[in-house]
Design a protein around this motif. Sequence first.
Motif, PDB file in Angstrom:
ATOM      1  N   MET A 287      13.247  -4.968  13.453  1.00  0.00           N
ATOM      2  CA  MET A 287      12.096  -4.084  13.420  1.00  0.00           C
ATOM      3  C   MET A 287      12.141  -3.182  12.185  1.00  0.00           C
ATOM      4  O   MET A 287      11.109  -2.904  11.592  1.00  0.00           O
ATOM      5  N   THR A 288      13.322  -2.714  11.815  1.00  0.00           N
ATOM      6  CA  THR A 288      13.457  -1.854  10.639  1.00  0.00           C
ATOM      7  C   THR A 288      13.006  -2.584   9.382  1.00  0.00           C
ATOM      8  O   THR A 288      12.304  -2.021   8.544  1.00  0.00           O
ATOM      9  N   PHE A 289      13.407  -3.865   9.244  1.00  0.00           N
ATOM     10  CA  PHE A 289      13.004  -4.654   8.086  1.00  0.00           C
ATOM     11  C   PHE A 289      11.493  -4.766   8.013  1.00  0.00           C
ATOM     12  O   PHE A 289      10.887  -4.542   6.959  1.00  0.00           O
ATOM     13  N   LEU A 290      10.857  -5.095   9.116  1.00  0.00           N
ATOM     14  CA  LEU A 290       9.407  -5.269   9.142  1.00  0.00           C
ATOM     15  C   LEU A 290       8.695  -3.957   8.822  1.00  0.00           C
ATOM     16  O   LEU A 290       7.726  -3.939   8.054  1.00  0.00           O
ATOM     17  N   MET A 291       9.157  -2.862   9.392  1.00  0.00           N
ATOM     18  CA  MET A 291       8.543  -1.572   9.131  1.00  0.00           C
ATOM     19  C   MET A 291       8.679  -1.194   7.649  1.00  0.00           C
ATOM     20  O   MET A 291       7.716  -0.732   7.031  1.00  0.00           O
ATOM     21  N   ALA A 292       9.850  -1.418   7.068  1.00  0.00           N
ATOM     22  CA  ALA A 292      10.051  -1.124   5.653  1.00  0.00           C
ATOM     23  C   ALA A 292       9.156  -2.003   4.784  1.00  0.00           C
ATOM     24  O   ALA A 292       8.523  -1.526   3.838  1.00  0.00           O
ATOM     25  N   PHE A 293       9.095  -3.290   5.108  1.00  0.00           N
ATOM     26  CA  PHE A 293       8.279  -4.213   4.322  1.00  0.00           C
ATOM     27  C   PHE A 293       6.811  -3.824   4.357  1.00  0.00           C
ATOM     28  O   PHE A 293       6.164  -3.699   3.320  1.00  0.00           O
ATOM     29  N   VAL A 294       6.274  -3.626   5.542  1.00  0.00           N
ATOM     30  CA  VAL A 294       4.843  -3.318   5.673  1.00  0.00           C
ATOM     31  C   VAL A 294       4.524  -1.980   5.011  1.00  0.00           C
ATOM     32  O   VAL A 294       3.525  -1.870   4.287  1.00  0.00           O
ATOM     33  N   THR A 295       5.356  -0.976   5.214  1.00  0.00           N
ATOM     34  CA  THR A 295       5.115   0.339   4.625  1.00  0.00           C
ATOM     35  C   THR A 295       5.090   0.278   3.105  1.00  0.00           C
ATOM     36  O   THR A 295       4.164   0.778   2.470  1.00  0.00           O
ATOM     37  N   ILE A 296       6.110  -0.336   2.518  1.00  0.00           N
ATOM     38  CA  ILE A 296       6.187  -0.418   1.059  1.00  0.00           C
ATOM     39  C   ILE A 296       5.102  -1.330   0.511  1.00  0.00           C
ATOM     40  O   ILE A 296       4.467  -1.023  -0.500  1.00  0.00           O
ATOM     41  N   PHE A 297       4.852  -2.445   1.172  1.00  0.00           N
ATOM     42  CA  PHE A 297       3.814  -3.373   0.718  1.00  0.00           C
ATOM     43  C   PHE A 297       2.460  -2.680   0.654  1.00  0.00           C
ATOM     44  O   PHE A 297       1.752  -2.754  -0.359  1.00  0.00           O
ATOM     45  N   LEU A 298       2.079  -1.970   1.713  1.00  0.00           N
ATOM     46  CA  LEU A 298       0.796  -1.283   1.732  1.00  0.00           C
ATOM     47  C   LEU A 298       0.747  -0.126   0.740  1.00  0.00           C
ATOM     48  O   LEU A 298      -0.280   0.104   0.095  1.00  0.00           O
ATOM     49  N   ALA A 299       1.856   0.581   0.592  1.00  0.00           N
ATOM     50  CA  ALA A 299       1.889   1.709  -0.345  1.00  0.00           C
ATOM     51  C   ALA A 299       1.779   1.252  -1.792  1.00  0.00           C
ATOM     52  O   ALA A 299       1.230   1.960  -2.636  1.00  0.00           O
ATOM     53  N   GLU A 300       2.281   0.074  -2.085  1.00  0.00           N
ATOM     54  CA  GLU A 300       2.279  -0.426  -3.460  1.00  0.00           C
ATOM     55  C   GLU A 300       0.968  -1.084  -3.864  1.00  0.00           C
ATOM     56  O   GLU A 300       0.719  -1.259  -5.058  1.00  0.00           O
ATOM     57  N   LEU A 301       0.128  -1.452  -2.901  1.00  0.00           N
ATOM     58  CA  LEU A 301      -1.135  -2.111  -3.240  1.00  0.00           C
ATOM     59  C   LEU A 301      -2.016  -1.167  -4.051  1.00  0.00           C
ATOM     60  O   LEU A 301      -2.344  -0.070  -3.612  1.00  0.00           O
ATOM     61  N   GLY A 302      -2.372  -1.590  -5.240  1.00  0.00           N
ATOM     62  CA  GLY A 302      -3.291  -0.830  -6.066  1.00  0.00           C
ATOM     63  C   GLY A 302      -2.715   0.407  -6.726  1.00  0.00           C
ATOM     64  O   GLY A 302      -3.461   1.206  -7.288  1.00  0.00           O
ATOM     65  N   ASP A 303      -1.409   0.604  -6.675  1.00  0.00           N
ATOM     66  CA  ASP A 303      -0.844   1.783  -7.334  1.00  0.00           C
ATOM     67  C   ASP A 303      -0.701   1.520  -8.826  1.00  0.00           C
ATOM     68  O   ASP A 303      -0.930   0.429  -9.322  1.00  0.00           O
ATOM     69  N   LYS A 304      -0.325   2.554  -9.569  1.00  0.00           N
ATOM     70  CA  LYS A 304      -0.262   2.428 -11.033  1.00  0.00           C
ATOM     71  C   LYS A 304       0.776   1.412 -11.488  1.00  0.00           C
ATOM     72  O   LYS A 304       0.592   0.774 -12.524  1.00  0.00           O
ATOM     73  N   THR A 305       1.839   1.215 -10.724  1.00  0.00           N
ATOM     74  CA  THR A 305       2.839   0.211 -11.099  1.00  0.00           C
ATOM     75  C   THR A 305       2.252  -1.191 -11.002  1.00  0.00           C
ATOM     76  O   THR A 305       2.454  -2.022 -11.882  1.00  0.00           O
ATOM     77  N   GLN A 306       1.517  -1.442  -9.939  1.00  0.00           N
ATOM     78  CA  GLN A 306       0.900  -2.753  -9.784  1.00  0.00           C
ATOM     79  C   GLN A 306      -0.145  -2.985 -10.865  1.00  0.00           C
ATOM     80  O   GLN A 306      -0.262  -4.092 -11.411  1.00  0.00           O
ATOM     81  N   LEU A 307      -0.900  -1.967 -11.205  1.00  0.00           N
ATOM     82  CA  LEU A 307      -1.905  -2.107 -12.253  1.00  0.00           C
ATOM     83  C   LEU A 307      -1.254  -2.336 -13.615  1.00  0.00           C
ATOM     84  O   LEU A 307      -1.765  -3.117 -14.427  1.00  0.00           O
ATOM     85  N   ALA A 308      -0.127  -1.684 -13.869  1.00  0.00           N
ATOM     86  CA  ALA A 308       0.595  -1.925 -15.125  1.00  0.00           C
ATOM     87  C   ALA A 308       1.114  -3.351 -15.171  1.00  0.00           C
ATOM     88  O   ALA A 308       1.041  -4.019 -16.220  1.00  0.00           O
ATOM     89  N   THR A 309       1.619  -3.848 -14.061  1.00  0.00           N
ATOM     90  CA  THR A 309       2.099  -5.229 -13.996  1.00  0.00           C
ATOM     91  C   THR A 309       0.944  -6.199 -14.219  1.00  0.00           C
ATOM     92  O   THR A 309       1.087  -7.192 -14.948  1.00  0.00           O
ATOM     93  N   LEU A 310      -0.197  -5.907 -13.636  1.00  0.00           N
ATOM     94  CA  LEU A 310      -1.384  -6.726 -13.826  1.00  0.00           C
ATOM     95  C   LEU A 310      -1.759  -6.784 -15.307  1.00  0.00           C
ATOM     96  O   LEU A 310      -2.035  -7.852 -15.847  1.00  0.00           O
ATOM     97  N   ALA A 311      -1.740  -5.631 -15.977  1.00  0.00           N
ATOM     98  CA  ALA A 311      -2.093  -5.582 -17.396  1.00  0.00           C
ATOM     99  C   ALA A 311      -1.080  -6.354 -18.246  1.00  0.00           C
ATOM    100  O   ALA A 311      -1.458  -7.061 -19.185  1.00  0.00           O
ATOM    101  N   LEU A 312       0.203  -6.222 -17.921  1.00  0.00           N
ATOM    102  CA  LEU A 312       1.227  -6.958 -18.661  1.00  0.00           C
ATOM    103  C   LEU A 312       1.056  -8.466 -18.494  1.00  0.00           C
ATOM    104  O   LEU A 312       1.175  -9.232 -19.448  1.00  0.00           O
ATOM    105  N   ALA A 313       0.748  -8.896 -17.283  1.00  0.00           N
ATOM    106  CA  ALA A 313       0.567 -10.325 -17.035  1.00  0.00           C
ATOM    107  C   ALA A 313      -0.690 -10.852 -17.713  1.00  0.00           C
ATOM    108  O   ALA A 313      -0.711 -11.984 -18.202  1.00  0.00           O
ATOM    109  N   ALA A 314      -1.727 -10.040 -17.762  1.00  0.00           N
ATOM    110  CA  ALA A 314      -2.979 -10.474 -18.382  1.00  0.00           C
ATOM    111  C   ALA A 314      -2.860 -10.554 -19.898  1.00  0.00           C
ATOM    112  O   ALA A 314      -3.573 -11.320 -20.536  1.00  0.00           O
ATOM    113  N   GLY A 315      -1.948  -9.775 -20.464  1.00  0.00           N
ATOM    114  CA  GLY A 315      -1.839  -9.701 -21.912  1.00  0.00           C
ATOM    115  C   GLY A 315      -0.990 -10.768 -22.565  1.00  0.00           C
ATOM    116  O   GLY A 315      -0.918 -10.838 -23.781  1.00  0.00           O
TER     117      GLY A 315
END
Length: 87
Positions: A1-29
Amino acid sequence: MTFLMAFVTIFLAELGDKTQLATLALAAGGHARWLVFLGAALALTATSALAVLVGSALGEFLPVFWLRRGAGVLMIALGVLFVIRPG
């Protein structure tokens, strides 16, 4: 249960954040998409490992209740700062 809670929490928190957008820009470039993925994954793994180590160390001295409260207050303070900060 701890693994699932950590995964879902971090996964949802990271969606659309500045780190993900920077990664998107790096991959697009460029054509080195797998290197961008590996670099981003390693960076997230390293920061998560640091958080686990610091959290474990603090957990030895402070009750979990106060660590959660402190993290919550810090998140609220940062949110307020970002809302009222000009620019």
